[in-house]
Design an enzyme around this catalytic site. Sequence first.
Site, short mmCIF file in Angstrom:
data_model
loop_
_atom_site.label_atom_id
_atom_site.label_comp_id
_atom_site.label_asym_id
_atom_site.label_seq_id
_atom_site.Cartn_x
_atom_site.Cartn_y
_atom_site.Cartn_z
N HIS A 455 -13.00 24.93 -4.94
CA HIS A 455 -13.10 23.49 -4.93
C HIS A 455 -11.53 23.01 -5.21
O HIS A 455 -10.97 22.32 -4.47
CB HIS A 455 -13.86 23.15 -6.26
N CYS A 832 7.17 -6.45 5.49
CA CYS A 832 7.68 -5.57 4.59
C CYS A 832 6.52 -5.61 3.46
O CYS A 832 5.53 -6.37 3.73
CB CYS A 832 8.92 -6.00 4.03
#
Length: 876
Positions: A455, A832
Amino acid sequence: MKKKYCYLFTEGNANMRELLGGKGANLAEMTNIGLPVPQGFTISTEACTQYYEDGRKINDDIMAEIMEYVAKMEEITGKKFGDRENPLLVSVRSGARASMPGMMDTILNLGLNEDVVEVMAKKSGNPRWAWDCYRRFIQMYSDVVMEVGKKYFEQLIDAMKEKKGVTQDVELSADDLKELATQFKAEYKAKIGEDFPTDPKEQLIGAVKAVFRSWDNPRANVYRRDNDIPYSWGTAVNVQMMAFGNMGDDCGTGVAFTRDPATGEKKLMGEFLTNAQGEDVVAGVRTPMPISQMAEKFPEAFKQFTSVCKILEDHYRDMQDMEFTVENQKLYMLQTRNGKRTAKAALKIACDLVDEGMISEKDAVLMIDPRNLDTLLHPQFDANALKKAEVAGRGLGASPGAACGKIVFSAEDAKAWKAKGEKVVLVRLETSPEDIEGMKAAEGILTVRGGMTSHAAVVARGMGKCCVSGCGDINMDEDNKKFELAGKTYREGDYISIDGSTGNIYDGIIPTSDATISGEFGRIMAWADKYRVLKVRTNADTPADAKKAVELGAEGIGLCRTEHMFFEADRIAAFREMICADNVEQREAALDKILPMQQSDFEALFEAMQGNPVTIRFLDPPLHEFVPTEEAEIELLANAQGKTVDDIRVIIASLHEFNPMLGHRGCRLSVTYPEIAKMQTRAVIRAAIKVQNDHPEWKVVPEIEVPLVGELREFNTVKKIVVDTADEEIRSAGINLKYEVGTMIEIPRACLTADEIAKEAEFFCFGTNDLTQMTFGFSRDDAGKFLGAYYDAKIYESDPFAKLDQIGVGRLMKMACELGKSTNKALHIGICGEHGGDPSSVEFCHKLGLEYVSCSPFRVPIARLAAAQAAIKESK
Ligand code: ADP
Ligand code: MG
Ligand code: MG
């Protein structure tokens, strides 16, 4: 016509992923191309969404169809649920459209009860196997269906092993397992208050519901948010005949990749366990053997498996991640999917596949997950320091990258320490899906147990997080938060460094250095640049950031926040004098001190950008952010200005605002203090003139950006100051310099009146941080307090500050683009703000037809790739 909810594996194919989930679609595809797949059927994702629509109930139609398909399945397999002669056992497996490893639940060996287990034990002459299946089933079913914690069962197994004096599950006998099954059922009854269900059909329905329910479990919700998977998709459920890897020593189970998921190298990679069921490999119960040893144990099955690998790779034209089981020497394929891989491997595999003639350049560009590139751009250990460093231990290099930080022993601690600003390395025996948030918070993960497909390894690779797994030399004492390695005791808070590529573990701190774009990374980025339409700029306030961004492919600066230049020690004093000035003369005197500093900053930026466009935003934040809070500093300021400390305190108090983000900031500062805008204009223009003169081969065109505009006349007021000042500078320098004046679009009113503003503005740049804030009406600094509850209530699926809200904010943007271009054909528009580096937001900007996106330097390659993908997807 009645809707169809169930599909036999023979009825589906790989293109039906939306309906059948990835696992179901690929089980069907493998069946179609003639591979050995235990047969079964898939209950569609639509059944799952229907289940939620019906208030978490399986309605009568769907129930009837499931039963119809159980009968079909019994016919195909020749086995029957609960039968005394030939009982059918199945797995019930989750499988969403996008793979979510370990996030949802699976139950194996369903169909067992006291009677069936006796039949199986007798008929097979292998009672150990029968009881092993039964105890596994009760354990998984209880855990998944009834949500009885699995740790109770693990404790019972540990107690049994201790009683028998053995260390491995496989060493337990049939009788031990039988006794465990009895204990498990007692545990179930004690916790649930009902007997364990004996009717296989009842068990099946319970399991199907549990898988549907697991779509909504907390870890799945977190995973989806991180991976942009919509909640509305739902999961499919696969009901599949069991293949038994736990019948004895001529059986086994494994996981394999057709290429190395860590490096991308073309070679079979995987792990294998004899006499085991699938879960054992992933859960790290025993440390598995490398796949090559399977060749010795099961030569026939191995030969068949390698040919299946080739068939699958050629078929999918991508690296495959497969699960399989060998039952009495016979191979069964249980799963295949395009394998998760590190960024490094992704680049190598994509390039190799192009070179092998399997895929086109465009396919290669589409294959790379832009979010993954991040890891390649992150620091690696400093090579020299690494040579000198002493290796304290070694595990598996499960997910590359370098991590250095303080040791913590639990996911909660990782989260808490990170919140305090600490860098931590999470050290655990093994990780489980509950640890996902702690893993995210850590710089890196180190585990004692588990292999390359554990995992920890799988999840870390997905996150692009450094991970070293399976370091068995660590003597762990989790309870007392310490461990021993190579004769030294490490405690919570001690520094450790780990290398996820080599698996090496180092005592103490090893400095890191930056990565570069070369080799396969460079090839992919060159292809991306070939196909993208959007330009990519960067947000940079310092020459160092700008240089880094250019290295990473930035084509200009989309946002320079000038206020960051004022915070440096030698400048803040002058700036404070400016703020505390009593009149224009005093203010101008202070600004005169700042002017040369700003000018030299801008010169360095223009130099770094080598003639590429540079957008400079004028002072934006409220002034109170700059004033001193400490006594000594207040005194200093008072002395410098010939004022008393009390005078200064009065000025500071007068700057207080109830809602500073909606207060005296942005272009409002230029309206009230035009001399600030004048000074900033001079600094920009003088710097541009200087750099233009120094480099006649460049074309320096500064873009002056006015923040927080909401009204044309407001913009014009500031523009006039800028133009008057700039033209005067240019005239007196006797040079021909072009410059532009435009505005940040970050107030909803600016979007609504964009046609007006565009008559005067030469460019727009969406400041989506503020625009999101003002559109939603909540601040990004406070949203953390309640967004969690909003996710839980499924009101929002993701953080609108990280992933652009295309529906609301996006609509405003679209409106602004259309209105703006309607009055100014030459208007150029960019974005931006954080969204400029988020792949799905970049795609949206491409569709809007923006000229560029601008993001922080390290996100530039991500944006380049995402922009190319958007363009390629559109052309397909
Ligand atoms: P996950 O998505 O977490 O991998 P899976 O549904 O793939 O869950 O199943 C978990 C494990 O059980 C895997 O190792 C898988 O190979 C194994 N498994 C699932 N179905 C069967 C089956 N019918 N026979 C044998 N093993 C199975
Ligand atoms: Mg699986
Ligand atoms: Mg703003």
